[in-house]
Design a protein around this motif. Structure first.
Motif, mmCIF file in Angstrom:
data_model
loop_
_atom_site.group_PDB
_atom_site.id
_atom_site.type_symbol
_atom_site.label_atom_id
_atom_site.label_comp_id
_atom_site.label_asym_id
_atom_site.label_seq_id
_atom_site.Cartn_x
_atom_site.Cartn_y
_atom_site.Cartn_z
ATOM 1 N N SER A 97 0.839 -1.200 0.000
ATOM 2 C CA SER A 97 0.000 0.000 0.000
ATOM 3 C C SER A 97 0.872 1.247 0.000
ATOM 4 C CB SER A 97 -0.904 0.027 1.237
ATOM 5 O OG SER A 97 -1.711 -1.115 1.315
ATOM 6 N N VAL A 98 0.249 2.348 -0.389
ATOM 7 C CA VAL A 98 0.900 3.647 -0.223
ATOM 8 C C VAL A 98 1.169 3.869 1.261
ATOM 9 C CG1 VAL A 98 0.532 6.139 -0.380
ATOM 10 C CG2 VAL A 98 -0.137 4.653 -2.282
ATOM 11 N N ARG A 99 2.362 4.329 1.569
ATOM 12 C CA ARG A 99 2.728 4.496 2.974
ATOM 13 C C ARG A 99 2.208 5.820 3.524
ATOM 14 N NH1 ARG A 99 8.606 3.540 3.558
ATOM 15 N NH2 ARG A 99 9.172 5.662 4.104
ATOM 16 N N VAL A 100 1.667 5.756 4.726
ATOM 17 C CA VAL A 100 1.231 6.949 5.451
ATOM 18 C C VAL A 100 2.226 7.173 6.577
ATOM 19 C CG1 VAL A 100 -0.604 7.969 6.826
ATOM 20 C CG2 VAL A 100 -1.179 6.501 4.877
ATOM 21 N N ASP A 101 2.952 8.279 6.526
ATOM 22 C CA ASP A 101 4.009 8.511 7.505
ATOM 23 C C ASP A 101 3.512 9.237 8.753
ATOM 24 O OD1 ASP A 101 6.145 7.259 6.175
ATOM 25 O OD2 ASP A 101 6.386 8.990 4.858
ATOM 26 N N GLN A 102 2.347 9.862 8.686
ATOM 27 C CA GLN A 102 1.823 10.546 9.864
ATOM 28 C C GLN A 102 1.359 9.516 10.891
ATOM 29 O OE1 GLN A 102 0.704 11.044 6.779
ATOM 30 N NE2 GLN A 102 1.399 13.101 6.227
ATOM 31 N N PRO A 103 1.516 9.802 12.186
ATOM 32 C CA PRO A 103 1.131 8.830 13.220
ATOM 33 C C PRO A 103 -0.373 8.770 13.413
ATOM 34 C CG PRO A 103 1.911 10.854 14.236
ATOM 35 C CD PRO A 103 2.132 11.024 12.762
ATOM 36 N N VAL A 104 -0.840 7.620 13.888
ATOM 37 C CA VAL A 104 -2.243 7.510 14.276
ATOM 38 C C VAL A 104 -2.475 8.358 15.523
ATOM 39 C CG1 VAL A 104 -2.629 5.248 13.236
ATOM 40 C CG2 VAL A 104 -1.717 5.387 15.567
ATOM 41 N N ALA A 175 -6.816 4.232 17.049
ATOM 42 C CA ALA A 175 -5.592 3.661 16.477
ATOM 43 C C ALA A 175 -5.728 3.365 14.986
ATOM 44 C CB ALA A 175 -5.196 2.389 17.226
ATOM 45 N N THR A 176 -6.895 3.698 14.402
ATOM 46 C CA THR A 176 -7.050 3.565 12.949
ATOM 47 C C THR A 176 -7.289 4.910 12.283
ATOM 48 O OG1 THR A 176 -9.440 3.113 13.130
ATOM 49 C CG2 THR A 176 -7.952 1.208 13.099
ATOM 50 N N LEU A 177 -7.172 5.990 13.056
ATOM 51 C CA LEU A 177 -7.403 7.331 12.532
ATOM 52 C C LEU A 177 -6.134 8.168 12.582
ATOM 53 C CD1 LEU A 177 -10.832 8.143 14.195
ATOM 54 C CD2 LEU A 177 -10.417 7.999 11.731
ATOM 55 N N ILE A 178 -5.908 8.914 11.519
ATOM 56 C CA ILE A 178 -4.817 9.882 11.441
ATOM 57 C C ILE A 178 -5.442 11.266 11.332
ATOM 58 C CG2 ILE A 178 -2.970 10.739 9.928
ATOM 59 C CD1 ILE A 178 -2.343 7.777 9.357
ATOM 60 N N ALA A 179 -4.847 12.245 12.028
ATOM 61 C CA ALA A 179 -5.498 13.550 12.143
ATOM 62 C C ALA A 179 -5.316 14.416 10.902
ATOM 63 C CB ALA A 179 -4.983 14.289 13.373
ATOM 64 N N SER A 180 -4.073 14.634 10.477
ATOM 65 C CA SER A 180 -3.831 15.644 9.450
ATOM 66 C C SER A 180 -2.790 15.175 8.438
ATOM 67 C CB SER A 180 -3.362 16.943 10.110
ATOM 68 O OG SER A 180 -3.177 17.956 9.162
ATOM 69 N N PRO A 181 -3.231 14.949 7.201
ATOM 70 C CA PRO A 181 -4.634 14.978 6.791
ATOM 71 C C PRO A 181 -5.363 13.738 7.291
ATOM 72 C CG PRO A 181 -3.262 14.274 4.962
ATOM 73 C CD PRO A 181 -2.326 14.642 6.067
ATOM 74 N N LEU A 182 -6.691 13.825 7.382
ATOM 75 C CA LEU A 182 -7.496 12.710 7.858
ATOM 76 C C LEU A 182 -7.265 11.473 7.006
ATOM 77 C CD1 LEU A 182 -9.846 11.444 9.514
ATOM 78 C CD2 LEU A 182 -11.397 12.394 7.791
ATOM 79 N N ARG A 183 -6.924 10.374 7.664
ATOM 80 C CA ARG A 183 -6.808 9.076 7.008
ATOM 81 C C ARG A 183 -7.501 8.040 7.884
ATOM 82 N NH1 ARG A 183 -4.856 11.967 3.740
ATOM 83 N NH2 ARG A 183 -2.962 11.722 2.485
ATOM 84 N N LEU A 184 -8.093 7.051 7.231
ATOM 85 C CA LEU A 184 -8.739 5.944 7.925
ATOM 86 C C LEU A 184 -8.068 4.658 7.472
ATOM 87 C CD1 LEU A 184 -10.920 5.107 9.879
ATOM 88 C CD2 LEU A 184 -12.592 5.236 8.037
#
Length: 267
Positions: A97-104, A175-184
């Motif tokens: 998957s595309v990596r999301v580097d922002q923390p949950v 633990a499945t939500l990222i704040a900015s930008p919002l990711r699920l």
């Protein structure tokens, strides 16, 4: 798992980066940061199961979600590729998957500290979950038979009638939500559920923080309504069932208070 993770990386032509190894529940999954052949950051997750159980809702959840939602207007990491393998009776699925580097928002699904989030974030979350709810699917996250069994047992009321079945992520917590930008994140278990199920799930995992819990209810007015009663009772029963097995004990008192409120709400 590490050996099969490395083989999957080779098959998908990605390089796993050192550090950042992440193990899922009971060692069933192993994820790690990676780079694609052209240097793009990615996440390589390996899931394992006995070969005869390597099918169905959880096994195909990420792949089905990619087909149904794509990137959900930028709020869901895109699944780039899948690689399957079988060895000695165990099936392995690698998901790139595309990596999301922002923390949950929390390392724990249960929110342990106050979390001030701006109004636009709540509006955006409600809008994304509304879009998820409108997607048509034959996947099932919550079965009526389960509701009929656990709600009387753990909440103490008959299972409320479901006024509307909608599509739910079914695992919305901190633990499945990222704040900015919002990711699920984590789309394994999505499917049909009583209307308001995602809102009720998020509320349940927020019970230790009354200010944020009140904000959840403000953002999702279905909570506290007749239309949301089935979802609230289902989530409350689910978590009380986990308490009976020795999990989520920190929520027990709040869940019992919630169940009493639900008893007063029933028609």
């Amino acid at each position: 798992m590490r050996a099969h993770h490395a083989r999957a990386a080779k098959a998908l032509d990605v390089r796993v980066e050192p550090g950042g190894e992440f193990w899922g529940w009971a060692g069933r999954t192993l994820g790690a940061p990676a780079r694609t052949a052209d240097g793009q950051p990615a996440w390589l997750r390996l899931v394992s199961a006995p070969e005869d159980k390597a099918s169905g809702k959880l096994w195909d959840g990420a792949l089905d979600a990619q087909h149904a939602f794509g990137d959900l207007d930028g709020h869901r990491p895109v699944l780039l590729a899948v690689h399957d393998a079988v060895n000695d009776g165990t099936a392995y699925r690698a998901e790139l998957s595309v990596r999301v580097d922002q923390p949950v928002l929390s390392d724990d699904p249960i929110l342990q500290d106050d979390l001030p989030l701006p109004n636009p974030w709540w509006h955006e979350l409600a809008g994304r979950l509304e879009k998820v709810a409108a997607v048509d699917t034959d996947r099932v996250a919550v079965r009526q038979q389960y509701m009929d069994r656990v709600i009387p047992q753990f909440v103490g009321i008959p299972a409320p009638a479901v006024t509307c079945w909608t599509t739910a992520h079914s695992d919305v917590h901190w633990a499945t939500l990222i704040a900015s930008p919002l990711r699920l994140l984590d789309w394994e278990g999505w499917g049909r559920a009583p209307g308001g199920f995602d809102a009720a799930t998020l509320y349940a995992y927020t019970l230790l923080q009354p200010n944020v819990a009140a904000r959840v209810r403000d953002a999702f007015p279905i909570l506290g309504s007749h239309a949301g009663l089935a979802a609230e009772a289902t989530v409350c029963a689910e978590l009380l069932q986990t308490v009976s097995r020795g999990d989520n004990l920190v929520l027990e008192d709040r869940l019992r208070d919630w169940s009493e409120d639900l008893c007063r709400l029933q028609p």
